[in-house]
Structures are given as C-alpha cells and as structure tokens.
Design a protein around this motif. Structure first.
Motif, short mmCIF file in Angstrom:
data_model
loop_
_atom_site.label_atom_id
_atom_site.label_comp_id
_atom_site.label_asym_id
_atom_site.label_seq_id
_atom_site.Cartn_x
_atom_site.Cartn_y
_atom_site.Cartn_z
N PRO A 1 0.84 -1.22 0.00
CA PRO A 1 0.00 0.00 0.00
C PRO A 1 0.86 1.25 0.00
CG PRO A 1 -0.01 -1.05 2.17
CD PRO A 1 0.71 -1.98 1.25
N SER A 2 0.45 2.25 -0.78
CA SER A 2 1.22 3.50 -0.84
C SER A 2 0.84 4.46 0.28
CB SER A 2 1.02 4.18 -2.20
OG SER A 2 -0.34 4.45 -2.42
N GLU A 3 -0.17 4.10 1.05
CA GLU A 3 -0.53 4.91 2.22
C GLU A 3 -0.79 3.98 3.39
OE1 GLU A 3 -3.72 8.31 3.77
OE2 GLU A 3 -3.82 7.55 1.72
N ILE A 4 -0.19 4.29 4.52
CA ILE A 4 -0.43 3.50 5.72
C ILE A 4 -0.93 4.44 6.81
CG2 ILE A 4 1.27 1.75 5.15
CD1 ILE A 4 3.26 3.09 6.96
N GLY A 5 -1.75 3.93 7.72
CA GLY A 5 -2.30 4.79 8.76
C GLY A 5 -2.85 4.01 9.92
N TYR A 6 -3.09 4.74 11.02
CA TYR A 6 -3.64 4.12 12.22
C TYR A 6 -4.50 5.15 12.96
CZ TYR A 6 -3.95 1.97 16.83
OH TYR A 6 -4.41 1.44 18.01
N ALA A 7 -5.76 4.79 13.21
CA ALA A 7 -6.67 5.66 13.95
C ALA A 7 -6.61 5.28 15.43
CB ALA A 7 -8.10 5.51 13.44
N PHE A 8 -6.37 6.28 16.28
CA PHE A 8 -6.26 6.03 17.72
C PHE A 8 -7.64 5.85 18.34
CE2 PHE A 8 -2.47 8.49 16.57
CZ PHE A 8 -1.47 7.67 17.08
N ILE B 1 1.09 8.01 6.83
CA ILE B 1 2.09 8.55 5.91
C ILE B 1 1.88 7.93 4.54
CG2 ILE B 1 3.77 6.78 6.58
CD1 ILE B 1 5.98 8.86 6.05
N GLN B 2 2.01 8.74 3.51
CA GLN B 2 1.99 8.25 2.13
C GLN B 2 3.44 8.01 1.71
OE1 GLN B 2 -0.54 10.06 -0.78
NE2 GLN B 2 -2.12 10.59 0.73
N VAL B 3 3.76 6.77 1.42
CA VAL B 3 5.15 6.38 1.15
C VAL B 3 5.45 6.46 -0.35
CG1 VAL B 3 5.42 4.98 3.22
CG2 VAL B 3 4.39 3.95 1.21
N LEU B 4 5.38 7.67 -0.88
CA LEU B 4 5.56 7.88 -2.31
C LEU B 4 6.84 8.66 -2.61
CD1 LEU B 4 1.89 8.77 -3.30
CD2 LEU B 4 3.12 6.68 -3.89
N PRO B 5 7.56 8.31 -3.67
CA PRO B 5 8.80 9.02 -4.02
C PRO B 5 8.61 10.51 -4.25
CG PRO B 5 8.58 6.99 -5.32
CD PRO B 5 7.28 7.20 -4.60
N SER B 6 7.49 10.89 -4.89
CA SER B 6 7.27 12.30 -5.20
C SER B 6 7.20 13.14 -3.93
CB SER B 6 6.00 12.48 -6.02
OG SER B 6 4.87 12.11 -5.26
N LEU B 7 6.59 12.60 -2.88
CA LEU B 7 6.48 13.35 -1.63
C LEU B 7 7.85 13.55 -0.99
CD1 LEU B 7 3.27 11.78 -0.02
CD2 LEU B 7 3.48 13.67 -1.63
N ALA B 8 8.65 12.49 -0.99
CA ALA B 8 10.02 12.62 -0.49
C ALA B 8 10.79 13.65 -1.32
CB ALA B 8 10.72 11.27 -0.54
N GLY B 9 10.55 13.65 -2.63
CA GLY B 9 11.21 14.61 -3.51
C GLY B 9 10.81 16.04 -3.21
N VAL B 10 9.51 16.28 -3.04
CA VAL B 10 9.02 17.62 -2.71
C VAL B 10 9.63 18.09 -1.39
CG1 VAL B 10 6.99 18.96 -2.04
CG2 VAL B 10 6.88 17.45 -4.02
N GLY B 11 9.65 17.20 -0.40
CA GLY B 11 10.20 17.56 0.90
C GLY B 11 11.68 17.90 0.83
N PHE B 12 12.44 17.13 0.04
CA PHE B 12 13.88 17.39 -0.09
C PHE B 12 14.12 18.73 -0.77
CE2 PHE B 12 18.14 17.23 -1.74
CZ PHE B 12 18.86 16.54 -0.78
N ILE B 13 13.37 19.00 -1.83
CA ILE B 13 13.56 20.25 -2.58
C ILE B 13 13.12 21.45 -1.75
CG2 ILE B 13 12.78 21.55 -4.60
CD1 ILE B 13 12.69 18.87 -6.11
N CYS B 14 11.97 21.34 -1.07
CA CYS B 14 11.48 22.47 -0.26
C CYS B 14 12.33 22.68 0.98
CB CYS B 14 10.03 22.22 0.16
SG CYS B 14 8.86 22.30 -1.20
#
Length: 631
Positions: free
Chosen positions: A193-200, A210-223
């Motif tokens: 799954p590209s998104e994992i989560g847990y409701a308390f 968290i969405q475990v996608l390369p594009s998000l990691a890329g946006v975070g690194f660039i920003c």
C-alpha cells in the motif's frame, strides 16, 4: 545602470552560436508536455508544484551534449525555457480548472470542453509572456545584482557547468526510473500500500499516517526541512487538535455542513476520522489558505505598488532600435499590443467568459498587475514562494462578487469566476517562469526575443496538452478523491459557490482565518502551514520525510562546497523522482480509463510494515546518493 555596463554574459553579444534550432525546439516541446503532465499530477496530489527549469536543462544537456554530440549552451537554455513553460502553465491550471469538473460531477453543468480549457490556458499563458517582456529591462538588466532570481541563477550555473552534464543527467534519469518503477509496483501491481495509517481508538477523531511515495520525499527534499515542518505542523493541528476537539464536543450533534452526527461519521468504516476532514477541516483549511494569500498580498503591498509604477514607466520606454545588441533584443511592442488586444476581444466574444468589453479589459489590467507582482516576487524570493494561489484567491473572490452584483449569477457566474481566476492564475505563474528564464538567458548570453518566442511555443503546446491530462486524471480517479485531492481547486470551488449561493459555513472558515492570523503573529510562514492544515496528514508526513533527509545531509560535516554539491545532487535526483512518479501516474491513469488496471494487480500484497521498510530504503538511498563523493 552600472551593473548593466559591467556585466559580461558568458556568450558575448557579438558572438552567434546555435540557439533557436529545430533540435532545441523539438526537445523543449517534448519536455514541456512531459513536465506539464507530471507537475499537473503532482500538484493535484499534494497541492504544490516544483520548478522544472533545472531538470529540463540537465536533461537537455544529457541529450544535446552526450547523445547528439552538439555543444551549444544557448540551445540547452532554449530547451529549458520551452520545457519549464509546461510546468508553470500546469501549476496555474490545476489550482482552478478542476473546479469545473467537480461541478459537472455534481450535475450543475456539463463537463468543460477541451477547447474551453485550451483557450483559458492559452490566453493566460500568452498574456503572462506579453506582460513580462516590457518588464525585462527594468527587472532583469537594470536590477542585476539587486534581484537574485534564485532558480534562474541556479539554472544558469547548471548550464555553465555543462561539462558535468553527463553525471548530472544520470542523477535525474536514475531518479526518474526508480520512481516510475516504485509507483508501478505500489499503485499499479499493488504489491504494497502507498498509504499507511492508524486511527487512535482512545483519542477519537485523530489518525496518524504517511503516504510512502517518491514524489512526496522529492518535494520535501527540494522544499527543505523548514517548509516541510511548517506543513507537518499544520497537519498536526488539524488531525491531532481540531478533529479530536470536534469529536469530543460534537459527539451526537449534527453540525453543518455535515449531514450526519459526529459519532456516526466516526463509526462509519468508509469515513472514520477522514470524514471529519471532509466535512469540516477542509473549510477551516480553506479559510487559513485564503487568509494566508491575503496576508501575503498585504505584506508585499508596498512592493506591489513600487513594482507596478516601475512597470508602467518601463512600458513607455523604447528599448528597441535597429542597432540594439543581440542580447538586448525583445519582441517588438507593436506585436505584444496586437496580441493583447486580440485576447481582450476574444475574451469578450467567447461565452466561457461572461463579461462585457469593460470586463474583458479589467481582466487584462488585473493580469498585468499580478504579472508585474509575480515577476518581482520570484526575483526576490524564488518561484517556489511566489503566492500565485493567493493572487488567484483574491481574483476569484473579487470576480465572483462583481459577477453576482452585475446579475451574472448561478452556474454561469460560477463558471465565469473560475475561468477568470484561471486566466489570472496562469498569467501570474507564466510571468514568474518567464522572468526566471530570461534571467538565466541574461547570464549565459541568450537572445531575449528568441527566448520569448520559445516561451510562447511552450505555452501553446502545454495549453493543447493540459485539457487531455485533466480529463484523463478525472476519468481515472476523479477530483476530490484520495488519489487526486485537488486541494486548491476544491477550495476555489467552495469559495465561488459559497459567495454565489450565500451558504458558506462561515464559522469554520473564520476559525481558519483566525488560526492564520495567529500563525502570522508567531512569525511562521502562513501558506505552507495553511496548506498543511488543508491536506491529509499523511501527505505532509511523506513530505516531511524528504525534508528530514535534507536536514541530515546539510548537517553532516564538510566544506561549504561539499555541502552544496550534496544538496545539488539530491535536488537533481529528487526532481527525477517527482517527474518519474508523475509520468507513471499518467500511464496508470490511462490503464484505469482503459479498465485494465485491475487485471495487472498481484494476488498478494505486503503488510503496512513492508511499505514503511521500502520507503525507508528509498530515503536511505537518497541520503547515500547525496553523500557520494565526486570522482
């Protein structure tokens, strides 16, 4: 003026080298379509886009220098000029135009035609270029050394370091391939799954993920870590403070605009905490984003007035003459005025824009105003911090109010407001991109007129392609869904119909406005914080992961030059990650529309912990690549 006389471009004005060639135009067109589609997907997913100038320049060097064995820095510069236009036009379009699809989905109107989308994008793009041309002398030449133009200068540095083009292009292409494969395995084959989560359970209304996608990691690194942390803080406020508060105090109450009790929403497995976000938090987030846009405009108002005065005075100057240097040649003012006049008439005559001739002229005046603001803003703080969405929000609110007051209300008025907002948003985005590209050209010694023509070619091609991309993504997943949240466009839609129908949940919106004001008082940048409030927490968490890698890379010991090389290498690789996932996202959308996406899925899938491990491996690979020493 001293700066202008002292500065010597890399290619002297009296030297003629290949620039506007068939090769550079064709490669530029391909990259404009590719980066436009990839950034449209990224922007609709995470609510923000990234500059394509540097990756376009690096890819063009890889093709022109390494494969084609040609050696012209000005050809490479023209490629990035045309290619980056696709990304900027996509950014302007996706912030507004998906609202039309959302209304069509609700049955309020027919789906917009490809021609309608093309005209809105084309008019905005051409006007953005036309408005920037008379500002070039004042902003690029006369203020060289005063306005840094971060992306434009960085792109020039990449072009000047052309001998490294092969290794740098390798970083972009490797990122592109890795992300495309990752996206195919995760969202195509469904291996994990590209998104994992847990409701308390003991803290009702909250949910971590968290969405475990390369594009998000890329946006975070660039920003970088700061912007990423602001987004994460906004998400934390929504998902761990506001939503639990709604769950605690709302309990069995039905609160507008929701139609069920809070407890029923939470008990519904299809909704859960996400239902609170859909019904309430997105309105609070919209209020915060709108307030952030207005605050950014108020803070820069003195700058806006000064820039506008300068723009008007530069319009009256005649920089064109027969003996002008090659590096000072702009498109003739007569050509620009003819193009602007033609668009004014077309906006008046085409039913998509429900305005009279005065209204059409007002759109163009607003456009020039925001184009001048955008051009100077990117010169000072860079394209990534350009408050394009804030300008669009202000325009859409004013346009909606004026249309309603003048009797153009209902569906026609709502379509008109989005069309007008779309044009203005694209004008601001393209004007900012054009100014960065012209700054790059000024440093390397390009011919401005050829760049301006190249920018228009990129606009025309991208405008022709963006309608198909928007339709494809809508057919595949639909806007406003988990796959394509379309945050800004959804917010624009809410504002327009709320003003037209007088049914906005003002209490929720004002909560967001007040939060934005408090955040501004605390001297935290409002826009990333507000966007974080508006988006699902899982998106902000994925972006923060990339920002954390950048933070670690910047703190490992080394000289300033080594640290810069690490960051540059990471930016190129993550640019490739973003482009690769965007391209694969478009391909998966094609498969979804064709109805074959379900047939390629694997019969088994890894658990959520598998997703997390794979994402950590990707992040570790990014860190190792940054730390790799040049041979």
């Amino acid at each position: 003026m001293d700066n202008k006389n002292e500065f010597k471009p890399y290619i002297p004005a009296n030297k003629i080298v290949p620039e506007f060639t068939v090769t550079s135009v064709l490669i530029g067109i391909i990259l404009a379509v590719v980066f436009g589609a990839a950034n449209a997907y990224l922007g609709l997913l995470v609510g923000m886009t990234v500059s394509a100038s540097i990756p376009a320049a690096v890819i063009s060097m890889g093709i022109i220098r390494i494969i084609l064995r040609r050696d012209s820095i000005l050809e490479n510069n023209l490629v990035q000029t045309i290619g980056s236009a696709g990304e900027s036009l996509a950014a302007g379009a996706i912030f507004t135009l998906p609202a039309l699809f959302l209304w069509a989905k609700e049955g309020k109107m027919a789906y917009p035609s490809i021609l309608t989308i093309f005209l809105i994008a084309l008019f905005g793009g051409i006007l953005g270029v036309c408005f920037m041309v008379p500002l070039r002398q004042a902003l690029i030449v006369e203020e060289h050394g005063t306005l840094p133009f971060p992306e434009g200068t960085a792109c020039a540095e990449v072009l000047l370091a052309g001998e490294e083009g092969g290794s740098k292009a390798g970083a972009v292409f490797s990122g592109l391939g890795i992300a495309a494969f990752y996206k195919l395995v995760a969202d195509g084959l469904k291996l994990f799954p590209s998104e994992i989560g847990y409701a308390f359970k003991g803290y009702a209304g909250s949910q971590i993920g968290i969405q475990v996608l390369p594009s998000l990691a890329g946006v975070g690194f660039i920003c970088g870590p700061k912007i990423s942390s602001y987004m994460l803080a906004g998400g934390a406020l929504s998902w761990f403070v506001l939503m639990p508060a709604i769950a605690l105090f709302g309990a069995d109450a039905t609160i507008y605009p929701g139609t069920e009790t809070i407890s029923a929403i939470l008990a519904d497995p299809e909704q859960g905490p996400g239902g609170l976000w859909t019904n309430y938090i997105k309105y609070i987030g919209a209020g915060a984003v709108a307030a952030g846009g207005v605050i950014s405009l108020i803070k820069t108002f003195p700058l806006i007035v000064r820039t506008f005065k300068q723009a008007m005075s530069s319009m009256g100057k005649k920089h064109q003459n027969k003996n002008v240097l090659r590096t000072q040649q702009d498109l003739p003012m007569s050509v620009l005025l003819i193009l602007i006049a033609a668009i004014v008439i077309l906006i008046w005559l085409i039913p998509t824009f429900p305005v009279n001739p005065i209204g059409s002229l007002i759109i163009v005046i607003f456009g020039f105003f925001f184009a001048s603001v955008s051009s100077r803003m990117v010169g000072l703080i860079g394209s990534s911090n350009n408050p394009v969405s804030g300008m669009a929000i202000a325009t859409i609110i004013i346009a909606t109010v004026l249309l309603k007051v003048t009797g153009t209300d209902g569906t026609t008025g709502m379509i008109g407001a989005i069309a007008i907002g779309g044009v203005i948003c694209i004008i601001a985005a393209i004007a900012g991109d054009t100014s960065q590209d012209l700054k790059t050209g000024f440093i390397v010694g390009a011919t401005p007129k050829k760049q301006q023509i190249g920018e228009m070619i990129g606009v025309v091609v991208s405008a022709a392609a963006i309608g198909g991309v928007l339709y494809l993504l809508n057919e595949a997943w639909g806007y406003g869904t988990d796959q394509i949240p379309a945050a800004q466009a959804t917010m624009m839609k809410m504002l327009v119909e709320g003003i037209m129908d007088a049914n906005l949940p003002w209490a929720l919106i004002l909560i967001g406005v007040c939060i934005a004001i408090v955040v501004e008082i605390l001297q935290v940048p409002v826009m990333p914080f507000a966007v974080g409030m508006y988006l699902p927490f899982s998106l902000s968490a994925g972006i923060m992961a990339g920002g954390a890698v950048r933070w670690i890379v910047e703190r490992v010991k080394g000289s300033d030059e080594e640290k810069k090389e690490r960051a540059d290498r990471g930016v190129l690789f993550t640019s490739g990650l973003i482009a690769g996932e965007g391209i694969m996202g478009i391909l998966l959308a094609v498969l979804a529309v064709a109805g074959v996406d379900g047939k390629i899925q694997l019969p088994f899938a890894l658990p959520q912990i598998g997703s997390l491990i794979i994402f950590v491996v990707l992040l570790f690979g990014l860190f190792k690549l940054c730390m790799k020493k040049n041979k």
